[in-house]
Structures are given as C-alpha cells and as structure tokens.
Design a protein around this motif. Sequence first.
Motif, PDB file in Angstrom:
ATOM      1  N   THR A   9      73.014  50.651 -10.782  1.00  0.00           N
ATOM      2  CA  THR A   9      73.510  51.904 -10.288  1.00  0.00           C
ATOM      3  C   THR A   9      74.629  51.528  -9.165  1.00  0.00           C
ATOM      4  OG1 THR A   9      72.310  52.240  -8.405  1.00  0.00           O
ATOM      5  CG2 THR A   9      71.478  53.133 -10.545  1.00  0.00           C
ATOM      6  N   SER A  10      75.602  52.414  -9.010  1.00  0.00           N
ATOM      7  CA  SER A  10      76.599  52.434  -8.192  1.00  0.00           C
ATOM      8  C   SER A  10      75.925  52.163  -6.644  1.00  0.00           C
ATOM      9  CB  SER A  10      77.531  53.461  -8.175  1.00  0.00           C
ATOM     10  OG  SER A  10      76.999  54.609  -7.770  1.00  0.00           O
ATOM     11  N   LYS A  11      75.047  52.452  -6.395  1.00  0.00           N
ATOM     12  CA  LYS A  11      74.590  52.260  -5.054  1.00  0.00           C
ATOM     13  C   LYS A  11      73.964  50.665  -5.073  1.00  0.00           C
ATOM     14  CE  LYS A  11      72.629  53.078  -1.064  1.00  0.00           C
ATOM     15  NZ  LYS A  11      73.788  52.939   0.035  1.00  0.00           N
ATOM     16  N   GLU A  12      73.164  50.348  -6.167  1.00  0.00           N
ATOM     17  CA  GLU A  12      72.837  49.022  -6.303  1.00  0.00           C
ATOM     18  C   GLU A  12      74.006  47.932  -6.203  1.00  0.00           C
ATOM     19  OE1 GLU A  12      68.795  49.582  -8.827  1.00  0.00           O
ATOM     20  OE2 GLU A  12      70.517  49.605  -9.847  1.00  0.00           O
ATOM     21  N   LYS A  13      75.176  48.438  -6.869  1.00  0.00           N
ATOM     22  CA  LYS A  13      76.089  47.407  -7.044  1.00  0.00           C
ATOM     23  C   LYS A  13      76.729  47.356  -5.330  1.00  0.00           C
ATOM     24  CE  LYS A  13      77.744  48.386 -11.602  1.00  0.00           C
ATOM     25  NZ  LYS A  13      78.621  49.186 -12.445  1.00  0.00           N
ATOM     26  N   GLU A  14      76.804  48.657  -4.766  1.00  0.00           N
ATOM     27  CA  GLU A  14      77.386  48.376  -3.272  1.00  0.00           C
ATOM     28  C   GLU A  14      76.246  47.610  -2.516  1.00  0.00           C
ATOM     29  OE1 GLU A  14      77.586  51.631   0.388  1.00  0.00           O
ATOM     30  OE2 GLU A  14      77.943  52.365  -1.611  1.00  0.00           O
ATOM     31  N   ASN A  15      74.870  47.643  -2.427  1.00  0.00           N
ATOM     32  CA  ASN A  15      73.923  46.851  -1.993  1.00  0.00           C
ATOM     33  C   ASN A  15      74.315  45.429  -2.091  1.00  0.00           C
ATOM     34  OD1 ASN A  15      72.777  49.066  -0.900  1.00  0.00           O
ATOM     35  ND2 ASN A  15      71.321  49.062  -2.311  1.00  0.00           N
ATOM     36  N   ALA A  16      74.481  44.969  -3.297  1.00  0.00           N
ATOM     37  CA  ALA A  16      74.754  43.692  -3.847  1.00  0.00           C
ATOM     38  C   ALA A  16      76.002  43.213  -3.001  1.00  0.00           C
ATOM     39  CB  ALA A  16      74.923  43.582  -5.380  1.00  0.00           C
ATOM     40  N   LEU A  17      76.984  43.963  -3.075  1.00  0.00           N
ATOM     41  CA  LEU A  17      78.039  43.466  -2.284  1.00  0.00           C
ATOM     42  C   LEU A  17      77.792  43.461  -0.706  1.00  0.00           C
ATOM     43  CD1 LEU A  17      81.004  45.584  -4.247  1.00  0.00           C
ATOM     44  CD2 LEU A  17      80.443  43.206  -4.301  1.00  0.00           C
ATOM     45  N   ASN A  18      77.181  44.575  -0.199  1.00  0.00           N
ATOM     46  CA  ASN A  18      76.765  44.505   1.178  1.00  0.00           C
ATOM     47  C   ASN A  18      75.981  42.848   1.720  1.00  0.00           C
ATOM     48  OD1 ASN A  18      77.973  46.575   1.951  1.00  0.00           O
ATOM     49  ND2 ASN A  18      76.417  47.953   1.638  1.00  0.00           N
ATOM     50  N   GLU A  19      75.080  42.574   0.463  1.00  0.00           N
ATOM     51  CA  GLU A  19      74.257  41.369   0.769  1.00  0.00           C
ATOM     52  C   GLU A  19      75.348  40.198   0.824  1.00  0.00           C
ATOM     53  OE1 GLU A  19      71.231  38.461  -1.469  1.00  0.00           O
ATOM     54  OE2 GLU A  19      71.374  40.659  -2.546  1.00  0.00           O
ATOM     55  N   ILE A  20      76.286  40.084   0.109  1.00  0.00           N
ATOM     56  CA  ILE A  20      77.343  39.035   0.171  1.00  0.00           C
ATOM     57  C   ILE A  20      77.893  39.176   1.451  1.00  0.00           C
ATOM     58  CG2 ILE A  20      79.490  38.239  -0.711  1.00  0.00           C
ATOM     59  CD1 ILE A  20      78.724  39.261  -3.655  1.00  0.00           C
ATOM     60  N   ARG A  21      78.255  40.232   2.070  1.00  0.00           N
ATOM     61  CA  ARG A  21      79.019  40.436   3.372  1.00  0.00           C
ATOM     62  C   ARG A  21      78.057  40.036   4.664  1.00  0.00           C
ATOM     63  NH1 ARG A  21      80.376  45.706   1.282  1.00  0.00           N
ATOM     64  NH2 ARG A  21      82.634  45.721   0.543  1.00  0.00           N
ATOM     65  N   ILE A  22      76.665  40.484   4.373  1.00  0.00           N
ATOM     66  CA  ILE A  22      75.715  39.971   5.331  1.00  0.00           C
ATOM     67  C   ILE A  22      75.532  38.375   5.123  1.00  0.00           C
ATOM     68  CG2 ILE A  22      73.330  39.955   5.929  1.00  0.00           C
ATOM     69  CD1 ILE A  22      73.481  43.016   5.125  1.00  0.00           C
ATOM     70  N   LEU A  23      75.134  37.840   4.138  1.00  0.00           N
ATOM     71  CA  LEU A  23      74.929  36.295   4.051  1.00  0.00           C
ATOM     72  C   LEU A  23      76.254  35.555   4.402  1.00  0.00           C
ATOM     73  CD1 LEU A  23      73.665  36.324   0.457  1.00  0.00           C
ATOM     74  CD2 LEU A  23      72.421  35.616   2.480  1.00  0.00           C
ATOM     75  N   ALA A  24      77.584  36.104   4.211  1.00  0.00           N
ATOM     76  CA  ALA A  24      78.765  35.215   4.724  1.00  0.00           C
ATOM     77  C   ALA A  24      78.781  35.326   6.059  1.00  0.00           C
ATOM     78  CB  ALA A  24      80.036  36.009   3.896  1.00  0.00           C
ATOM     79  N   SER A  25      78.417  36.402   6.991  1.00  0.00           N
ATOM     80  CA  SER A  25      78.404  36.396   8.312  1.00  0.00           C
ATOM     81  C   SER A  25      77.202  35.933   9.078  1.00  0.00           C
ATOM     82  CB  SER A  25      78.435  38.007   8.641  1.00  0.00           C
ATOM     83  OG  SER A  25      76.885  38.499   8.309  1.00  0.00           O
ATOM     84  N   ILE A  26      76.345  35.500   8.486  1.00  0.00           N
ATOM     85  CA  ILE A  26      75.071  34.643   9.258  1.00  0.00           C
ATOM     86  C   ILE A  26      75.191  33.059   9.199  1.00  0.00           C
ATOM     87  CG2 ILE A  26      72.617  34.313   8.945  1.00  0.00           C
ATOM     88  CD1 ILE A  26      72.559  36.899   7.596  1.00  0.00           C
ATOM     89  N   SER A  27      74.971  32.642  10.444  1.00  0.00           N
ATOM     90  CA  SER A  27      75.247  31.127  10.666  1.00  0.00           C
ATOM     91  C   SER A  27      73.811  30.812  11.208  1.00  0.00           C
ATOM     92  CB  SER A  27      76.434  30.864  11.307  1.00  0.00           C
ATOM     93  OG  SER A  27      76.511  29.296  11.507  1.00  0.00           O
ATOM     94  N   HIS A  28      72.944  30.336  10.923  1.00  0.00           N
ATOM     95  CA  HIS A  28      71.690  29.613  11.645  1.00  0.00           C
ATOM     96  C   HIS A  28      71.184  28.514  11.026  1.00  0.00           C
ATOM     97  CE1 HIS A  28      67.479  29.780  13.492  1.00  0.00           C
ATOM     98  NE2 HIS A  28      68.113  30.645  14.243  1.00  0.00           N
ATOM     99  N   PRO A  29      70.881  27.469  11.600  1.00  0.00           N
ATOM    100  CA  PRO A  29      70.199  26.243  11.124  1.00  0.00           C
ATOM    101  C   PRO A  29      69.029  26.504  10.289  1.00  0.00           C
ATOM    102  CG  PRO A  29      69.826  26.238  13.460  1.00  0.00           C
ATOM    103  CD  PRO A  29      70.680  27.563  13.169  1.00  0.00           C
ATOM    104  N   ASN A  30      68.190  27.708  10.407  1.00  0.00           N
ATOM    105  CA  ASN A  30      67.112  27.853   9.475  1.00  0.00           C
ATOM    106  C   ASN A  30      67.328  29.045   8.425  1.00  0.00           C
ATOM    107  OD1 ASN A  30      65.478  26.089  11.139  1.00  0.00           O
ATOM    108  ND2 ASN A  30      64.883  27.332  12.582  1.00  0.00           N
ATOM    109  N   ILE A  31      68.602  29.341   8.106  1.00  0.00           N
ATOM    110  CA  ILE A  31      68.881  30.304   7.199  1.00  0.00           C
ATOM    111  C   ILE A  31      69.705  29.481   6.168  1.00  0.00           C
ATOM    112  CG2 ILE A  31      69.919  32.225   6.629  1.00  0.00           C
ATOM    113  CD1 ILE A  31      69.206  33.625   9.359  1.00  0.00           C
ATOM    114  N   ILE A  32      69.365  29.673   4.812  1.00  0.00           N
ATOM    115  CA  ILE A  32      70.058  29.090   3.698  1.00  0.00           C
ATOM    116  C   ILE A  32      71.686  29.561   3.828  1.00  0.00           C
ATOM    117  CG2 ILE A  32      70.423  28.828   1.198  1.00  0.00           C
ATOM    118  CD1 ILE A  32      68.279  27.374   2.619  1.00  0.00           C
ATOM    119  N   GLY A  33      72.750  28.569   3.844  1.00  0.00           N
ATOM    120  CA  GLY A  33      74.115  29.171   4.149  1.00  0.00           C
ATOM    121  C   GLY A  33      74.662  29.488   2.732  1.00  0.00           C
ATOM    122  N   TYR A  34      75.489  30.594   2.907  1.00  0.00           N
ATOM    123  CA  TYR A  34      76.315  31.146   1.732  1.00  0.00           C
ATOM    124  C   TYR A  34      77.389  30.296   1.552  1.00  0.00           C
ATOM    125  CZ  TYR A  34      79.935  34.125  -0.197  1.00  0.00           C
ATOM    126  OH  TYR A  34      80.691  34.924  -0.801  1.00  0.00           O
TER     127      TYR A  34
END
Length: 82
Positions: A9-34
């Motif tokens: 759905t359009s909401k699920e597509k938006e959530n997928a794009l938000n996931e990318i934004r969140i992954l790209a913004s996270i930097s922590h040694p114990n979190i898998i890097g984007y």
Amino acid sequence: KKVTLGKLTSKEKENALNEIRILASISHPNIIGYKEAFLEDNNRTLCIIMELAEGGDLLQLVDKHKKKNTTIPEKDLWHYFI
C-alpha cells in the motif's frame, strides 16, 4: 533485504522509505551498517544493502540460546546494548 513495492500500500511504501532514512542515519558499533539502496525497475523491488554480520544477528543468538535452553551471559548483553 528486498521489498517488492508492487504489492505494498502507499503507507507501506512510505514506511519502507522511512526505514532507509533511519538506517542511513544510525551509526553504532553494535548495529549493522547501511550501505546503499536502489530500485530494480524490472520488478519494482527496493533493494537495501547492509553490512554482513559474520557472527549472525541478535535474533540468531537468542534462538541459539533458546534451543539450548541457556541464557545469554549478562556481560555479553551489556556489550551488545551499550
């Protein structure tokens, strides 16, 4: 990770794009890097490239201990989460 956009759905597509934004913004040694994301046009699939977790991920660790009916040592938990 691959996400077929055609079935979402359009909401699920938006959530997928938000996931990318969140992954790209996270930097922590114990979190898998984007690394990157791209769209495969031929089948409308969103591909998200992440670092390799050679030792497995947290879910695999928990499952391993559940199967063995053991607990994860507290010192290990502190190491993972801090």
